[in-house]
Design a protein around this motif. Structure first.
Motif, PDB file in Angstrom:
ATOM      1  N   LEU A 128       0.840  -1.201   0.000  1.00 43.82           N
ATOM      2  CA  LEU A 128       0.000   0.000   0.000  1.00 43.82           C
ATOM      3  C   LEU A 128       0.875   1.252   0.000  1.00 43.82           C
ATOM      4  CD1 LEU A 128      -2.825  -1.058   2.482  1.00 43.82           C
ATOM      5  CD2 LEU A 128      -3.052  -0.663   0.015  1.00 43.82           C
ATOM      6  N   GLY A 129       1.989   1.194   0.712  1.00 41.62           N
ATOM      7  CA  GLY A 129       2.941   2.303   0.700  1.00 41.62           C
ATOM      8  C   GLY A 129       3.553   2.499  -0.675  1.00 41.62           C
ATOM      9  N   LEU A 130       3.876   1.396  -1.339  1.00 45.66           N
ATOM     10  CA  LEU A 130       4.435   1.478  -2.697  1.00 45.66           C
ATOM     11  C   LEU A 130       3.453   2.147  -3.658  1.00 45.66           C
ATOM     12  CD1 LEU A 130       6.157  -2.000  -3.255  1.00 45.66           C
ATOM     13  CD2 LEU A 130       7.277   0.228  -3.111  1.00 45.66           C
ATOM     14  N   ASP A 131       2.170   1.836  -3.469  1.00 46.90           N
ATOM     15  CA  ASP A 131       1.143   2.374  -4.355  1.00 46.90           C
ATOM     16  C   ASP A 131       0.642   3.755  -3.923  1.00 46.90           C
ATOM     17  OD1 ASP A 131       1.319   0.061  -5.881  1.00 46.90           O
ATOM     18  OD2 ASP A 131      -0.354  -0.921  -4.862  1.00 46.90           O
ATOM     19  N   GLY A 132       1.195   4.280  -2.808  1.00 41.18           N
ATOM     20  CA  GLY A 132       0.814   5.606  -2.343  1.00 41.18           C
ATOM     21  C   GLY A 132      -0.468   5.653  -1.542  1.00 41.18           C
ATOM     22  N   PHE A 133      -0.970   4.503  -1.097  1.00 37.85           N
ATOM     23  CA  PHE A 133      -2.221   4.466  -0.344  1.00 37.85           C
ATOM     24  C   PHE A 133      -2.007   4.433   1.166  1.00 37.85           C
ATOM     25  CE2 PHE A 133      -3.468   2.366  -4.372  1.00 37.85           C
ATOM     26  CZ  PHE A 133      -4.388   3.314  -4.782  1.00 37.85           C
ATOM     27  N   TYR A 134      -0.778   4.506   1.591  1.00 31.52           N
ATOM     28  CA  TYR A 134      -0.473   4.384   3.013  1.00 31.52           C
ATOM     29  C   TYR A 134       0.434   5.538   3.408  1.00 31.52           C
ATOM     30  CZ  TYR A 134       0.551   2.023   7.423  1.00 31.52           C
ATOM     31  OH  TYR A 134       0.654   1.706   8.755  1.00 31.52           O
ATOM     32  N   ASN A 135       0.326   5.974   4.658  1.00 34.86           N
ATOM     33  CA  ASN A 135       1.065   7.138   5.141  1.00 34.86           C
ATOM     34  C   ASN A 135       2.579   6.941   5.106  1.00 34.86           C
ATOM     35  OD1 ASN A 135      -1.564   7.627   5.788  1.00 34.86           O
ATOM     36  ND2 ASN A 135      -1.224   7.977   7.944  1.00 34.86           N
ATOM     37  N   LEU A 136       3.043   5.733   5.392  1.00 29.46           N
ATOM     38  CA  LEU A 136       4.479   5.469   5.465  1.00 29.46           C
ATOM     39  C   LEU A 136       5.046   5.127   4.097  1.00 29.46           C
ATOM     40  CD1 LEU A 136       4.649   3.162   8.631  1.00 29.46           C
ATOM     41  CD2 LEU A 136       5.297   5.558   8.496  1.00 29.46           C
ATOM     42  N   VAL A 137       6.292   5.526   3.897  1.00 23.85           N
ATOM     43  CA  VAL A 137       6.985   5.070   2.695  1.00 23.85           C
ATOM     44  C   VAL A 137       7.385   3.615   2.937  1.00 23.85           C
ATOM     45  CG1 VAL A 137       7.798   7.338   1.967  1.00 23.85           C
ATOM     46  CG2 VAL A 137       9.194   5.984   3.517  1.00 23.85           C
ATOM     47  N   PRO A 138       7.510   2.831   1.891  1.00 23.90           N
ATOM     48  CA  PRO A 138       7.788   1.401   2.061  1.00 23.90           C
ATOM     49  C   PRO A 138       8.997   1.101   2.954  1.00 23.90           C
ATOM     50  CG  PRO A 138       7.287   1.869  -0.215  1.00 23.90           C
ATOM     51  CD  PRO A 138       7.351   3.190   0.491  1.00 23.90           C
ATOM     52  N   GLU A 139      10.051   1.921   2.871  1.00 25.35           N
ATOM     53  CA  GLU A 139      11.239   1.676   3.680  1.00 25.35           C
ATOM     54  C   GLU A 139      10.982   1.886   5.167  1.00 25.35           C
ATOM     55  OE1 GLU A 139      11.160   3.585   0.988  1.00 25.35           O
ATOM     56  OE2 GLU A 139      12.428   2.534  -0.443  1.00 25.35           O
ATOM     57  N   ASP A 140       9.940   2.650   5.519  1.00 27.72           N
ATOM     58  CA  ASP A 140       9.600   2.862   6.926  1.00 27.72           C
ATOM     59  C   ASP A 140       8.742   1.735   7.487  1.00 27.72           C
ATOM     60  OD1 ASP A 140      11.013   5.207   6.946  1.00 27.72           O
ATOM     61  OD2 ASP A 140       9.248   6.480   6.597  1.00 27.72           O
ATOM     62  N   VAL A 141       8.093   0.988   6.615  1.00 26.68           N
ATOM     63  CA  VAL A 141       7.262  -0.130   7.064  1.00 26.68           C
ATOM     64  C   VAL A 141       8.144  -1.217   7.684  1.00 26.68           C
ATOM     65  CG1 VAL A 141       5.701  -1.986   6.319  1.00 26.68           C
ATOM     66  CG2 VAL A 141       5.414   0.327   5.415  1.00 26.68           C
ATOM     67  N   TRP A 142       9.299  -1.452   7.090  1.00 25.26           N
ATOM     68  CA  TRP A 142      10.168  -2.541   7.537  1.00 25.26           C
ATOM     69  C   TRP A 142      10.629  -2.381   8.989  1.00 25.26           C
ATOM     70  CZ3 TRP A 142      10.726  -7.298   6.334  1.00 25.26           C
ATOM     71  CH2 TRP A 142      11.812  -8.008   6.814  1.00 25.26           C
ATOM     72  N   PRO A 143      11.205  -1.242   9.397  1.00 22.67           N
ATOM     73  CA  PRO A 143      11.612  -1.110  10.801  1.00 22.67           C
ATOM     74  C   PRO A 143      10.429  -1.205  11.760  1.00 22.67           C
ATOM     75  CG  PRO A 143      12.459   0.729   9.505  1.00 22.67           C
ATOM     76  CD  PRO A 143      11.600  -0.097   8.602  1.00 22.67           C
ATOM     77  N   SER A 144       9.303  -0.661  11.344  1.00 20.76           N
ATOM     78  CA  SER A 144       8.095  -0.761  12.172  1.00 20.76           C
ATOM     79  C   SER A 144       7.678  -2.221  12.324  1.00 20.76           C
ATOM     80  CB  SER A 144       6.982   0.059  11.522  1.00 20.76           C
ATOM     81  OG  SER A 144       5.784  -0.095  12.237  1.00 20.76           O
ATOM     82  N   PHE A 145       7.731  -2.957  11.231  1.00 21.31           N
ATOM     83  CA  PHE A 145       7.409  -4.385  11.251  1.00 21.31           C
ATOM     84  C   PHE A 145       8.345  -5.139  12.203  1.00 21.31           C
ATOM     85  CE2 PHE A 145       8.829  -8.478   9.388  1.00 21.31           C
ATOM     86  CZ  PHE A 145       7.724  -9.243   9.719  1.00 21.31           C
ATOM     87  N   LEU A 146       9.645  -4.923  12.073  1.00 20.67           N
ATOM     88  CA  LEU A 146      10.612  -5.628  12.927  1.00 20.67           C
ATOM     89  C   LEU A 146      10.391  -5.317  14.401  1.00 20.67           C
ATOM     90  CD1 LEU A 146      13.981  -5.367  10.961  1.00 20.67           C
ATOM     91  CD2 LEU A 146      12.505  -7.378  11.241  1.00 20.67           C
ATOM     92  N   ASN A 147      10.146  -4.067  14.701  1.00 16.97           N
ATOM     93  CA  ASN A 147       9.913  -3.659  16.082  1.00 16.97           C
ATOM     94  C   ASN A 147       8.658  -4.334  16.645  1.00 16.97           C
ATOM     95  OD1 ASN A 147      10.495  -2.127  18.438  1.00 16.97           O
ATOM     96  ND2 ASN A 147       8.866  -0.707  17.843  1.00 16.97           N
ATOM     97  N   ASP A 148       7.577  -4.295  15.897  1.00 17.43           N
ATOM     98  CA  ASP A 148       6.330  -4.917  16.348  1.00 17.43           C
ATOM     99  C   ASP A 148       6.444  -6.431  16.411  1.00 17.43           C
ATOM    100  OD1 ASP A 148       5.292  -2.401  16.537  1.00 17.43           O
ATOM    101  OD2 ASP A 148       4.017  -2.551  14.757  1.00 17.43           O
ATOM    102  N   LEU A 149       7.196  -7.024  15.490  1.00 17.03           N
ATOM    103  CA  LEU A 149       7.382  -8.466  15.495  1.00 17.03           C
ATOM    104  C   LEU A 149       8.157  -8.926  16.728  1.00 17.03           C
ATOM    105  CD1 LEU A 149       6.995 -11.173  14.046  1.00 17.03           C
ATOM    106  CD2 LEU A 149       9.088 -10.695  12.749  1.00 17.03           C
ATOM    107  N   LYS A 150       9.175  -8.160  17.107  1.00 16.04           N
ATOM    108  CA  LYS A 150       9.937  -8.496  18.321  1.00 16.04           C
ATOM    109  C   LYS A 150       9.008  -8.505  19.533  1.00 16.04           C
ATOM    110  CE  LYS A 150      14.331  -6.715  16.701  1.00 16.04           C
ATOM    111  NZ  LYS A 150      15.307  -5.648  16.772  1.00 16.04           N
ATOM    112  N   SER A 151       8.143  -7.529  19.621  1.00 10.59           N
ATOM    113  CA  SER A 151       7.181  -7.474  20.728  1.00 10.59           C
ATOM    114  C   SER A 151       6.183  -8.623  20.636  1.00 10.59           C
ATOM    115  CB  SER A 151       6.420  -6.150  20.712  1.00 10.59           C
ATOM    116  OG  SER A 151       7.294  -5.077  20.881  1.00 10.59           O
ATOM    117  N   TRP A 152       5.733  -8.906  19.436  1.00 14.18           N
ATOM    118  CA  TRP A 152       4.728  -9.948  19.219  1.00 14.18           C
ATOM    119  C   TRP A 152       5.269 -11.317  19.593  1.00 14.18           C
ATOM    120  CZ3 TRP A 152       3.716 -14.152  15.967  1.00 14.18           C
ATOM    121  CH2 TRP A 152       2.363 -14.524  15.868  1.00 14.18           C
ATOM    122  N   LEU A 153       6.514 -11.574  19.207  1.00 12.52           N
ATOM    123  CA  LEU A 153       7.105 -12.882  19.515  1.00 12.52           C
ATOM    124  C   LEU A 153       7.449 -12.987  20.980  1.00 12.52           C
ATOM    125  CD1 LEU A 153       9.428 -13.415  16.429  1.00 12.52           C
ATOM    126  CD2 LEU A 153       7.400 -14.740  16.983  1.00 12.52           C
TER     127      LEU A 153
END
Length: 153
Positions: A128-153
């Motif tokens: 969605l970020g790649l297509d411009g439908f999301y607030n974050l740029v695609p490169e910002d999704v990755w660190p957010s994902f890793l951070n949330d995944l660490k908490s989730w696991l």
């Protein structure tokens, strides 16, 4: 060597958490403890690391007789190790795309639907970020994902 160990080693090799040498060292230690472990003995006698890699590459995940709960638990333990070190490389869109694909595929193999859904959510945000439908740029999704995944696991 039991099927859980094979599953673990194959995943660790795929995720570059272990090397062929690490597995050969494990096999040597195993033989010292249990001389009748024929698969560990076979790995000890491989003269080249490529033979170890080929051995595990040729093991199909579906051949391993593991209950889903063991697959999920083992996968999550390994996956946690995979994401623990802080990223030391710059993540390009292509790399992020490939990492999401790999993670989705491995979570399917591990029969971990909850983790699959979690990863898929961020995978969707990335696109969605790649297509411009999301607030974050695609490169910002990755660190957010890793951070949330660490908490989730």
């Amino acid at each position: 060597m039991n099927d859980t160990e094979k599953f673990r080693f194959k995943l660790e090799l795929i995720l570059n958490l272990k090397s062929a040498k690490d597995i050969q060292d494990w096999a040597t230690n195993r033989i010292e403890q249990d001389i009748i472990d024929s698969e560990a003995l076979e790995i000890c006698f491989f003269s080249k690391e490529k033979q170890v890699l080929d051995y595990f590459h040729n093991i199909k995940f579906e051949w391993l007789n593991l209950v889903p709960a063991v697959k999920r638990k083992t996968f999550r333990e390994i996956f946690k190790k995979y994401i623990e070190p802080p990223p030391i490389i710059e993540y390009s869109e292509q790399l992020i795309r490939n990492l999401f694909r790999m993670m989705l595929g491995l979570s399917k193999i591990a029969e971990d639907e909850d983790l699959y859904d979690f990863i898929d959510h961020y995978h969707d945000e990335f696109y969605l970020g790649l297509d411009g439908f999301y607030n974050l740029v695609p490169e910002d999704v990755w660190p957010s994902f890793l951070n949330d995944l660490k908490s989730w696991l």
